[in-house]
Design an enzyme around this catalytic site. Structure first.
Site, PDB file in Angstrom:
ATOM      1  N   THR A   1      -6.105   7.933   7.336  1.00 36.21           N
ATOM      2  CA  THR A   1      -5.980   6.784   6.455  1.00 36.21           C
ATOM      3  C   THR A   1      -7.401   6.320   6.166  1.00 36.21           C
ATOM      4  O   THR A   1      -8.325   6.674   6.876  1.00 36.21           O
ATOM      5  CB  THR A   1      -5.138   5.663   7.105  1.00 36.21           C
ATOM      6  N   GLY A   2      -7.556   5.559   5.104  1.00 35.07           N
ATOM      7  CA  GLY A   2      -8.898   5.116   4.751  1.00 35.07           C
ATOM      8  C   GLY A   2      -9.325   5.659   3.402  1.00 35.07           C
ATOM      9  O   GLY A   2      -8.484   6.072   2.599  1.00 35.07           O
TER      10      GLY A   2
ATOM     11  N   SER B   1       0.807  -1.216   0.000  1.00 32.94           N
ATOM     12  CA  SER B   1       0.000   0.000   0.000  1.00 32.94           C
ATOM     13  C   SER B   1       0.842   1.270   0.000  1.00 32.94           C
ATOM     14  O   SER B   1       0.308   2.364   0.079  1.00 32.94           O
ATOM     15  CB  SER B   1      -0.900  -0.006   1.229  1.00 32.94           C
TER      16      SER B   1
ATOM     17  N   ARG C   1      -6.365   8.967 -10.519  1.00 33.60           N
ATOM     18  CA  ARG C   1      -7.003   9.262  -9.227  1.00 33.60           C
ATOM     19  C   ARG C   1      -5.957   9.711  -8.193  1.00 33.60           C
ATOM     20  O   ARG C   1      -4.901   9.115  -8.051  1.00 33.60           O
ATOM     21  CB  ARG C   1      -7.725   8.013  -8.724  1.00 33.60           C
ATOM     22  N   VAL C   2      -6.292  10.775  -7.494  1.00 33.91           N
ATOM     23  CA  VAL C   2      -5.453  11.237  -6.389  1.00 33.91           C
ATOM     24  C   VAL C   2      -6.303  11.159  -5.127  1.00 33.91           C
ATOM     25  O   VAL C   2      -7.457  11.588  -5.120  1.00 33.91           O
ATOM     26  CB  VAL C   2      -4.967  12.686  -6.639  1.00 33.91           C
ATOM     27  N   GLY C   3      -5.740  10.596  -4.076  1.00 29.70           N
ATOM     28  CA  GLY C   3      -6.483  10.472  -2.818  1.00 29.70           C
ATOM     29  C   GLY C   3      -6.250  11.653  -1.894  1.00 29.70           C
ATOM     30  O   GLY C   3      -5.795  12.724  -2.315  1.00 29.70           O
ATOM     31  N   ASP C   4      -6.559  11.440  -0.644  1.00 32.56           N
ATOM     32  CA  ASP C   4      -6.398  12.498   0.362  1.00 32.56           C
ATOM     33  C   ASP C   4      -4.941  12.697   0.795  1.00 32.56           C
ATOM     34  O   ASP C   4      -4.559  13.767   1.262  1.00 32.56           O
ATOM     35  CB  ASP C   4      -7.220  12.137   1.617  1.00 32.56           C
TER      36      ASP C   4
ATOM     37  N   THR D   1       1.844   7.076   0.231  1.00 30.79           N
ATOM     38  CA  THR D   1       0.951   5.972  -0.111  1.00 30.79           C
ATOM     39  C   THR D   1       0.987   5.667  -1.607  1.00 30.79           C
ATOM     40  O   THR D   1       1.341   6.528  -2.409  1.00 30.79           O
ATOM     41  CB  THR D   1      -0.503   6.334   0.275  1.00 30.79           C
TER      42      THR D   1
ATOM     43  N   GLY E   1      -9.917   7.855   0.801  1.00 34.13           N
ATOM     44  CA  GLY E   1      -9.483   9.231   0.608  1.00 34.13           C
ATOM     45  C   GLY E   1     -10.594  10.162   0.173  1.00 34.13           C
ATOM     46  O   GLY E   1     -10.637  11.334   0.569  1.00 34.13           O
TER      47      GLY E   1
ATOM     48  N   THR F   1      -2.178   3.627   3.981  1.00 35.37           N
ATOM     49  CA  THR F   1      -1.194   4.696   3.923  1.00 35.37           C
ATOM     50  C   THR F   1      -0.371   4.745   5.201  1.00 35.37           C
ATOM     51  O   THR F   1      -0.905   4.494   6.271  1.00 35.37           O
ATOM     52  CB  THR F   1      -1.990   6.019   3.832  1.00 35.37           C
TER      53      THR F   1
HETATM   54  N1  ASP Z   1      -6.162   7.299   2.099  1.00 29.54           N
HETATM   55  C1  ASP Z   1      -5.534   6.550   1.053  1.00 29.54           C
HETATM   56  C2  ASP Z   1      -6.197   6.864  -0.254  1.00 29.54           C
HETATM   57  O1  ASP Z   1      -7.412   7.002  -0.301  1.00 29.54           O
HETATM   58  C3  ASP Z   1      -5.523   5.082   1.258  1.00 29.54           C
HETATM   59  C4  ASP Z   1      -5.427   4.557   2.670  1.00 29.54           C
HETATM   60  O2  ASP Z   1      -5.013   5.220   3.568  1.00 29.54           O
HETATM   61  O3  ASP Z   1      -5.782   3.422   2.940  1.00 29.54           O
HETATM   62  O4  ASP Z   1      -5.507   6.912  -1.243  1.00 29.54           O
END
Ligand code: ASP
Length: 337
Positions: free
Chosen positions: A243-244, A90, A220-223, A210, A246, A192
């Site tokens: 985390t989680g 990850s 795609r760009v996450g948080d 991450t 995004g 992450t």
């Molecule tokens: N937050 C990250 C994302 O959405 C992934 C993660 O933390 O599990 O890219």
């Protein structure tokens, strides 16, 4: 916690091994009440990082801090450990690719002066956290993305390399058979690493890196690289990281909101919990709810620290002089079942 999750946790902790733990007791602690009741009589420095890979990252950061390295350089050094580990699916090298089989990376870093740097949708560079640091230090900008981020990294002397390992490729090919996008965040396809540090001078800094959600759309760009979403800090108040999923964290400016609640007097635990509740309320009728997971870690200026997640299974690594480097399970709102 599912057996599978327990297994992942046990094997990850096992893999770290005693030989890598310099001067620490590495204990797994399942009762988070100590964290909730933590009154902030914290010895400094204090390091807190998301997930099991936080343990070796904390250890490296700790070693660097003790050697007198700057806090930002110590955070970078710590985060490079999971970035370089092909077994961690990850983050960085060995991370799961997107739907097109491309490993694309997001990272950011922020110091106590609110200086920050970030890269998003970066390909071919093993250490996005280091590129994010260079963006902060060597450009007039905060974030570089995609091809431009790669161009900058190459101009700074970073080497382009293939980040898709054979194992990750095989998993991607297996995923292609059904091509279903359904993130399950408590397993190896997410997770992450975010790290927050209260250093010996009482200053706060943080970082986040991450490979993002496995099987995401290309581009795609996450948080995680977004200051205010995946990471935020204000040296007068505290810091938070996420985390989680995004998308849910971006929709709610998650980490910035945790810090603002701490500014208003909430403890890290209360602040993380309130934002998780807010995310739940905003998403309970949303299509993402079925697989939604978000978790936050936070610290304040007094060294109080906490983690809280929407669903069970989130844990984080804490390192300090008094108790060594250890895992805590976060309190959560609901279980998966
Ligand atoms: N937050 C990250 C994302 O959405 C992934 C993660 O933390 O599990 O890219």
């Amino acid at each position: 916690m599912s057996n599978r999750r327990k297994f992942i946790k046990a094997t990850t902790l096992g893999a770290i091994g005693a030989s890598t733990l310099v001067g620490f007791k590495s204990v797994e602690k399942t009762d988070a009440s100590a964290t909730i009741l933590n009154k902030g009589n914290q010895t400094k420095p204090l390091i807190i990082s998301t997930w099991n890979h936080g343990l070796p990252a904390n250890e490296e950061t700790w070693k660097n801090l003790k050697n007198g390295i700057s806090t930002i350089d110590a955070i970078e050094a710590g985060m490079r450990i999971p970035e370089a580990d092909p077994k961690i699916r990850s983050v960085g090298y060995g991370g799961f690719p997107d739907r097109e089989g491309k490993v694309t990376l997001d990272a950011c870093i922020m110091d106590h002066n609110s200086d920050c740097g970030a890269v998003s949708f970066l390909q071919g560079i093993k250490h996005p956290i280091s590129v994010a640091k260079r963006v902060m230090q060597n450009t007039p900008h905060v974030m570089l993305s995609g091809q431009g981020a790669l161009q900058f990294a190459l101009s700074e002397g970073f080497k382009e390399e293939n980040l898709l390992t054979e194992e990750a490729k095989k998993d991607w090919e297996k995923w292609l058979e059904e091509s279903k996008y359904k993130p399950v965040i408590n397993m190896e396809n997410h997770d992450t690493i975010s790290m927050l540090v209260l250093d010996k001078d009482g200053n706060i800094s943080g970082g986040c890196t991450t490979s993002g959600a496995a099987w995401k759309m290309h581009g795609r760009v996450g948080d995680s690289p977004i200051i205010g979403a995946g990471l935020f800090l204000d040296n007068e108040v505290g810091a938070a990281a996420a985390t989680g999923l995004g998308e849910a964290v971006i929709r709610t400016a998650g980490s910035a909101m945790v810090v603002e609640l701490m500014r208003q007097g909430k403890s890290p635990y209360e602040a993380c919990k309130e934002i998780v509740e807010r995310i739940y309320n905003k998403h309970k009728n949303h299509k993402d709810m079925e697989y939604l997971q978000v978790g936050f870690i936070a610290i304040n200026k007094n060294g109080e620290h906490a983690g809280y997640s929407l669903r069970s299974g989130f844990n984080y690594a804490i390192c300090d002089e008094e108790n060594g480097n250890r895992m805590e399970d976060a309190k959560f709102k609901m279980s998966w079942e």
